[in-house]
Motif scaffolding. Structure first.
Motif, mmCIF file in Angstrom:
data_model
loop_
_atom_site.group_PDB
_atom_site.id
_atom_site.type_symbol
_atom_site.label_atom_id
_atom_site.label_comp_id
_atom_site.label_asym_id
_atom_site.label_seq_id
_atom_site.Cartn_x
_atom_site.Cartn_y
_atom_site.Cartn_z
ATOM 1 N N UNK A 167 0.846 -1.504 0.011
ATOM 2 C CA UNK A 167 -0.285 -0.099 0.065
ATOM 3 C C UNK A 167 0.749 1.204 0.011
ATOM 4 N N UNK A 168 0.405 2.387 -0.923
ATOM 5 C CA UNK A 168 1.337 3.326 -1.100
ATOM 6 C C UNK A 168 0.630 4.523 0.279
ATOM 7 N N UNK A 169 2.077 5.658 0.135
ATOM 8 C CA UNK A 169 1.593 6.680 1.422
ATOM 9 C C UNK A 169 0.687 7.067 0.020
ATOM 10 N N UNK A 170 -0.777 7.878 2.001
ATOM 11 C CA UNK A 170 -1.667 8.166 0.907
ATOM 12 C C UNK A 170 -2.784 9.245 1.891
ATOM 13 N N UNK A 171 -2.843 11.023 0.623
ATOM 14 C CA UNK A 171 -3.000 12.010 1.516
ATOM 15 C C UNK A 171 -3.849 12.343 1.027
ATOM 16 N N UNK A 172 -5.240 12.060 1.998
ATOM 17 C CA UNK A 172 -6.079 12.286 1.319
ATOM 18 C C UNK A 172 -6.612 14.088 2.013
ATOM 19 N N UNK A 173 -7.032 15.130 1.022
ATOM 20 C CA UNK A 173 -7.590 16.252 1.079
ATOM 21 C C UNK A 173 -9.106 16.295 1.176
ATOM 22 N N UNK A 174 -9.645 16.839 1.772
ATOM 23 C CA UNK A 174 -11.069 17.427 1.792
ATOM 24 C C UNK A 174 -11.527 19.296 1.704
ATOM 25 N N UNK A 175 -12.562 18.958 1.860
ATOM 26 C CA UNK A 175 -12.465 20.563 1.456
ATOM 27 C C UNK A 175 -13.957 21.088 0.951
ATOM 28 N N UNK A 176 -14.665 21.801 1.343
ATOM 29 C CA UNK A 176 -16.005 23.178 1.023
ATOM 30 C C UNK A 176 -15.566 23.349 -0.842
ATOM 31 N N UNK A 177 -16.624 22.848 -1.414
ATOM 32 C CA UNK A 177 -16.657 23.297 -3.069
ATOM 33 C C UNK A 177 -15.649 24.835 -3.078
ATOM 34 N N UNK B 194 -10.491 6.909 3.080
ATOM 35 C CA UNK B 194 -9.330 6.511 3.194
ATOM 36 C C UNK B 194 -9.182 6.709 4.908
ATOM 37 N N UNK B 195 -10.085 6.119 5.917
ATOM 38 C CA UNK B 195 -9.394 6.615 6.924
ATOM 39 C C UNK B 195 -7.800 6.452 8.149
ATOM 40 N N UNK B 196 -7.625 5.597 7.147
ATOM 41 C CA UNK B 196 -6.563 5.209 7.916
ATOM 42 C C UNK B 196 -4.407 5.866 6.882
ATOM 43 N N UNK B 197 -5.561 6.859 6.182
ATOM 44 C CA UNK B 197 -4.667 8.158 5.423
ATOM 45 C C UNK B 197 -3.651 8.527 6.235
ATOM 46 N N UNK B 198 -2.026 7.634 5.965
ATOM 47 C CA UNK B 198 -0.872 8.981 7.262
ATOM 48 C C UNK B 198 -1.333 10.202 6.999
ATOM 49 N N UNK B 199 -1.970 10.780 5.855
ATOM 50 C CA UNK B 199 -1.707 11.906 6.289
ATOM 51 C C UNK B 199 -2.828 13.135 5.589
ATOM 52 N N UNK B 200 -3.515 13.447 6.726
ATOM 53 C CA UNK B 200 -5.040 14.343 6.105
ATOM 54 C C UNK B 200 -4.769 15.635 5.791
ATOM 55 N N UNK B 201 -5.921 16.207 5.398
ATOM 56 C CA UNK B 201 -5.661 17.913 4.968
ATOM 57 C C UNK B 201 -7.237 18.285 4.793
ATOM 58 N N UNK B 202 -7.254 19.583 5.285
ATOM 59 C CA UNK B 202 -9.210 19.675 5.337
ATOM 60 C C UNK B 202 -8.434 21.461 4.612
ATOM 61 N N UNK B 203 -9.390 21.670 3.710
ATOM 62 C CA UNK B 203 -8.927 22.541 2.604
ATOM 63 C C UNK B 203 -10.004 23.706 3.095
ATOM 64 N N UNK B 204 -9.818 25.203 2.973
ATOM 65 C CA UNK B 204 -11.169 25.719 3.492
ATOM 66 C C UNK B 204 -10.635 27.046 3.131
ATOM 67 N N UNK B 205 -11.684 28.108 2.669
ATOM 68 C CA UNK B 205 -11.956 29.248 2.933
ATOM 69 C C UNK B 205 -13.335 30.197 2.615
ATOM 70 N N UNK B 206 -13.063 31.015 2.591
ATOM 71 C CA UNK B 206 -14.049 31.887 2.969
ATOM 72 C C UNK B 206 -15.468 31.944 1.834
ATOM 73 N N UNK B 207 -16.517 31.988 2.022
ATOM 74 C CA UNK B 207 -17.061 31.293 0.978
ATOM 75 C C UNK B 207 -17.225 32.373 -0.230
#
Ligand code: CDP
Length: 204
Positions: free
Chosen positions: A1-11, A115-128
């Motif tokens: 299994x490779x290294x997974x970077x999970x990036x979530x956030x609003x539109x 990917x709940x086990x992803x070693x690196x997770x980001x949550x990217x956001x900004x004002x609407x």
């Protein structure tokens, strides 16, 4: 299994741009999972039943430039509330994450569900308003005839629908680095993300 970077956030938070840069910098694969939901939404607008559309999705459809349009985004957000649609798209996303060498996946539920086990997770956001301005400029530059107010309205409605759905609602994973890019340029955002990711990488 490779290294997974999970990036979530609003539109239109900048997660796509940041994810592409990270994938390039680390030499990883990249999957914009929003395209899966947009392609299902597109098929629904063409008259197909959404669960059937998700189960028979064709990877070539993910490259259609028209998927970026606000009406397709609205359709995507609607089909994304259907549990069977989400379930039909899980295996494809996990297969990309499992590729050797590493992968960046961006979406709404990567760090929480896919990917709940992803070693690196980001949550990217900004004002609407900032997100709407960025997306409006991007669409106009690509030759689409869209109004700023229409784009802002799309973003607000999707934020609301994506955060309040029962299945896999949009939220930051507990261990995610929250990156508010409202007053941050892309280079700073990527550099901040990289410092965080490098701490999680075994070779660093
Ligand atoms: O690019 P943008 O942030 O505007 O949207 P996108 O990432 O292409 O996602 C379009 C829509 O698909 C979102 O508003 C969500 O409703 C849905 N989506 C989702 O539910 N889960 C994902 N992992 C990715 C997208």
């Amino acid at each position: 299994m490779g290294f997974t970077i999970a990036v979530d956030g609003p539109a239109a938070s900048g997660k796509g741009t940041i994810s592409k840069r990270l994938a390039r910098d680390y030499g990883f694969g990249h999957l914009d999972t929003g395209r899966l939901y947009r392609a299902v939404g597109r098929r629904m607008l063409d008259g197909m039943e959404p669960v059937e559309a998700a189960r028979t999705l064709n990877p070539e459809e993910l490259d259609d430039a028209a998927l970026r349009l606000p009406e397709v985004a609205q359709a995507a957000s609607r089909v994304a509330t259907i549990a069977e649609v989400r379930a039909a798209l899980v295996d494809f996303q996990r297969a990309v994450a499992a590729r050797s060498g590493g992968a960046v996946l961006d979406g709404r539920d990567i760090g929480t569900v896919i990917c709940p086990d992803a070693p690196a997770k980001l949550f990217v956001t900004a004002r609407p308003e900032i997100r709407a301005d960025r997306r409006w400029r991007e669409l106009v530059a690509a030759g689409h005839d869209v109004s700023f107010d229409g784009v802002l309205d799309d973003i607000r409605r999707r934020d609301d629908q994506d955060m309040n759905r029962a299945d896999a609602p949009l939220r930051a994973a507990e261990t995610a680095l929250v990156l508010d890019t409202s007053d941050m340029d892309i280079d700073t955002a990527v550099a901040t993300a990289r410092r965080f990711i490098d701490e999680k990488r075994p070779e660093s």
